[in-house]
Design a protein around this motif. Structure first.
Motif, mmCIF file in Angstrom:
data_model
loop_
_atom_site.group_PDB
_atom_site.id
_atom_site.type_symbol
_atom_site.label_atom_id
_atom_site.label_comp_id
_atom_site.label_asym_id
_atom_site.label_seq_id
_atom_site.Cartn_x
_atom_site.Cartn_y
_atom_site.Cartn_z
ATOM 1 N N THR A 18 0.376 -1.128 0.310
ATOM 2 C CA THR A 18 -0.330 -0.234 0.199
ATOM 3 C C THR A 18 0.712 1.277 0.307
ATOM 4 O OG1 THR A 18 -0.762 -0.013 2.634
ATOM 5 C CG2 THR A 18 -1.846 -1.457 1.273
ATOM 6 N N ASN A 74 -0.561 -5.768 -5.285
ATOM 7 C CA ASN A 74 -0.237 -4.104 -5.306
ATOM 8 C C ASN A 74 -1.813 -3.341 -4.859
ATOM 9 O OD1 ASN A 74 0.717 -2.303 -5.882
ATOM 10 N ND2 ASN A 74 1.418 -2.228 -7.960
ATOM 11 N N LYS A 75 -1.634 -3.262 -4.129
ATOM 12 C CA LYS A 75 -2.787 -1.920 -3.682
ATOM 13 C C LYS A 75 -1.726 0.073 -3.921
ATOM 14 C CE LYS A 75 -6.297 -2.874 -3.585
ATOM 15 N NZ LYS A 75 -7.683 -3.122 -4.428
ATOM 16 N N SER A 76 -0.884 -0.411 -3.991
ATOM 17 C CA SER A 76 -0.455 0.975 -3.983
ATOM 18 C C SER A 76 -0.667 1.732 -4.606
ATOM 19 C CB SER A 76 1.445 1.142 -4.440
ATOM 20 O OG SER A 76 0.974 0.313 -5.589
ATOM 21 N N GLY A 77 -1.520 1.919 -5.851
ATOM 22 C CA GLY A 77 -2.408 2.808 -6.778
ATOM 23 C C GLY A 77 -1.084 3.107 -8.140
ATOM 24 N N THR A 78 -0.330 2.147 -8.181
ATOM 25 C CA THR A 78 1.185 2.834 -9.254
ATOM 26 C C THR A 78 1.594 1.906 -9.926
ATOM 27 O OG1 THR A 78 2.524 3.891 -9.956
ATOM 28 C CG2 THR A 78 2.776 3.403 -7.439
ATOM 29 N N ASN A 116 -1.341 -2.083 -10.722
ATOM 30 C CA ASN A 116 -1.865 -2.062 -9.253
ATOM 31 C C ASN A 116 -3.630 -2.991 -9.192
ATOM 32 O OD1 ASN A 116 -3.033 -0.150 -7.006
ATOM 33 N ND2 ASN A 116 -4.631 0.577 -8.300
ATOM 34 N N ASN A 117 -3.556 -3.516 -8.168
ATOM 35 C CA ASN A 117 -4.350 -4.449 -7.947
ATOM 36 C C ASN A 117 -3.792 -5.875 -8.307
ATOM 37 O OD1 ASN A 117 -6.596 -2.554 -6.656
ATOM 38 N ND2 ASN A 117 -6.929 -2.506 -8.419
ATOM 39 N N SER A 151 2.689 7.942 -14.363
ATOM 40 C CA SER A 151 1.883 7.398 -13.062
ATOM 41 C C SER A 151 2.223 7.910 -11.838
ATOM 42 C CB SER A 151 1.669 6.262 -12.337
ATOM 43 O OG SER A 151 2.991 5.836 -12.843
ATOM 44 N N THR A 192 -2.162 10.959 -6.159
ATOM 45 C CA THR A 192 -2.103 9.209 -6.890
ATOM 46 C C THR A 192 -2.863 9.558 -7.122
ATOM 47 O OG1 THR A 192 -1.137 8.573 -4.382
ATOM 48 C CG2 THR A 192 -1.972 6.977 -6.073
ATOM 49 N N THR A 207 -3.211 7.138 -11.566
ATOM 50 C CA THR A 207 -2.263 5.980 -12.627
ATOM 51 C C THR A 207 -3.376 6.792 -14.289
ATOM 52 O OG1 THR A 207 -4.219 4.937 -12.156
ATOM 53 C CG2 THR A 207 -2.722 4.280 -11.211
#
Length: 417
Positions: A22, A129-133, A203-204, A262, A291, A293
């Protein structure tokens, strides 16, 4: 971007769900402390469950392949038999999953291979991956605990995947236990670390880390015991992925353009200028997009560049104040004909004298040191002198600029009290 480097923090997305990336930081899985999404309390070899009780692994994060009782799968419930052999200090007989206590109070995710268990076999850890990028790199450290108590060797190797189908082996992390047993056998630690590159985990998306074992040497007897411990996952997240950054001269000014693919917690871009490529100062800023993408394009105009080569860089600043610099770009401004500036304080006028007739139309401008334009006046071709009325200004330093197509000359003007 930030051609800078940031670490990855693995945090729970939901209680007792798989591990999720995250933000920035590091995370250690030591099997002695609860890690939400990985294990509930100190691991005690009590099986795998999607809502784990104390001493169990979270099956949303882990699966185990190669057991005689059958392969596990993500999100299932697997208790009893090979799946939960309990806690032990080693020297066991039955094949399966154990919590090996390799030092007092220090437990690991253990396996006793046998003819029917884990030969071959795999431990697989799933991370989302939930970091947004996009995540492109990942740092990994872990310990292999080995009880070499048998005259037979086994491998314990590592590989990774982004689809749980096609795995990439990391040969530098391969390990094979000795064929000859230690006398007396004691738990020893083999530390391993690597940086995994070219991941491209969207992401995801998911990343799968796999530890695999099989027979490696010897033809008879039981097999050595292994424990996986102290998994430390860190990484490199580019809070801003800079696709391009360029500078071009036009009509006596310099236009800067850049594009991001991103952004992660991006507060702003500060634009910095230098006449020598070494000493930079900020000349402006543009807000970032937090944030995102999506692709974003930025543009900034420097109205008062220096004669000769001008150098520029971007200072990208995160929400928490951390920052990094872009590459440096440069563009050359040709000098205009030499000018001399006189200031008539009583009349509030500026006289500008040129060393020779202007060969083309030009533009004369006056700026304060913040870059704010005060005057602009067109100078006709053939002129050798120009007179401008300066509005009421405070005492201080000002810039008189002569622009001719891609030529520019800046002259300092001092207004005294």
């Amino acid at each position: 971007m930030k051609p800078l480097l940031w670490a990855i923090l693995l945090c729970p997305f939901l209680s007792y769900s798989q591990l999720s990336i995250t933000g920035a930081g590091t995370y250690t899985v030591d099997f002695d402390n609860t890690v939400s999404g990985v294990n509930n309390g100190q691991f005690q070899g009590a099986g795998l469950n999607n809502s784990p009780s104390a001493g169990q692994l979270d099956s949303d994060a882990w699966k185990v392949l190669g057991l005689s009782d059958g392969d596990t799968f993500f999100g299932g419930i697997f208790e009893g038999g090979d799946y939960s052999r309990g806690a032990s200090q080693g020297g066991v007989v039955n094949g399966g999953i154990y919590a090996f206590e390799t030092a007092t109070g220090n437990y690991s995710l253990g396996i006793q291979p046998s003819v029917a268990d884990f030969t071959p076999g795999d431990f697989v850890l799933r991370i989302q991956n939930k970091s947004g990028t996009v995540i492109n790199e990942l740092g990994l450290d872990y310990d292999i605990k080995v009880l070499n108590n048998e005259d037979r060797s086994s491998s314990f190797n590592f590989s990774w995947s982004v689809d749980d189908i096609n795995y990439t082996s990391v040969g530098a992390l391969d390990y094979v236990s000795p064929t000859t047993a230690d006398q007396p056998p004691i738990w020893v630690t083999e530390h391993k670390n690597t940086t995994i590159t070219n991941l491209n985990v969207a992401n995801n998306g998911y990343l799968y880390l796999k530890w695999s074992s099989d027979d490696a040497g010897g033809t008879s007897g039981s097999r050595d015991e292994f424990g996986l411990d102290n998994i430390v996952i860190s990484g490199i997240v580019l809070p801003v992925e800079l696709v391009s950054f360029s500078a071009s001269a036009k009509e006596g000014q310099i236009n800067l353009e850049w594009e991001t693919a991103s952004e992660l917690q991006n507060r702003e871009f500060q634009v910095e200028h230098s006449p020598d490529g070494t000493n930079f100062r900020q000349i402006g800023s543009l807000p970032g997009h937090g944030t995102s993408t999506e692709t974003h394009r930025y543009a900034f105009t420097h109205y008062t560049p220096s004669s000769g080569t001008n150098y520029y860089r971007l200072k990208q600043v995160d929400e928490d104040g951390t920052f990094s610099y872009s590459k440096i770009v440069s563009v050359r401004m040709q000098s205009a004909e030499h000018t001399v500036v006189y200031y008539n304080a009583s009349a509030h006028e500026i006289d500008v004298r040129f060393s020779e007739e202007q060969q083309e139309d030009a533009l004369l401008l006056v700026f304060d040191l913040s870059g704010r334009q005060l005057i602009d006046s067109k100078i006709a071709a053939g002129s050798t002198v120009a007179r401008l009325t300066l509005p009421d200004v405070n005492p201080g330093m000002y810039i008189v600029q002569l622009r001719q197509r891609n030529k520019v000359e800046n002259t300092r003007l001092v207004v005294n009290p």
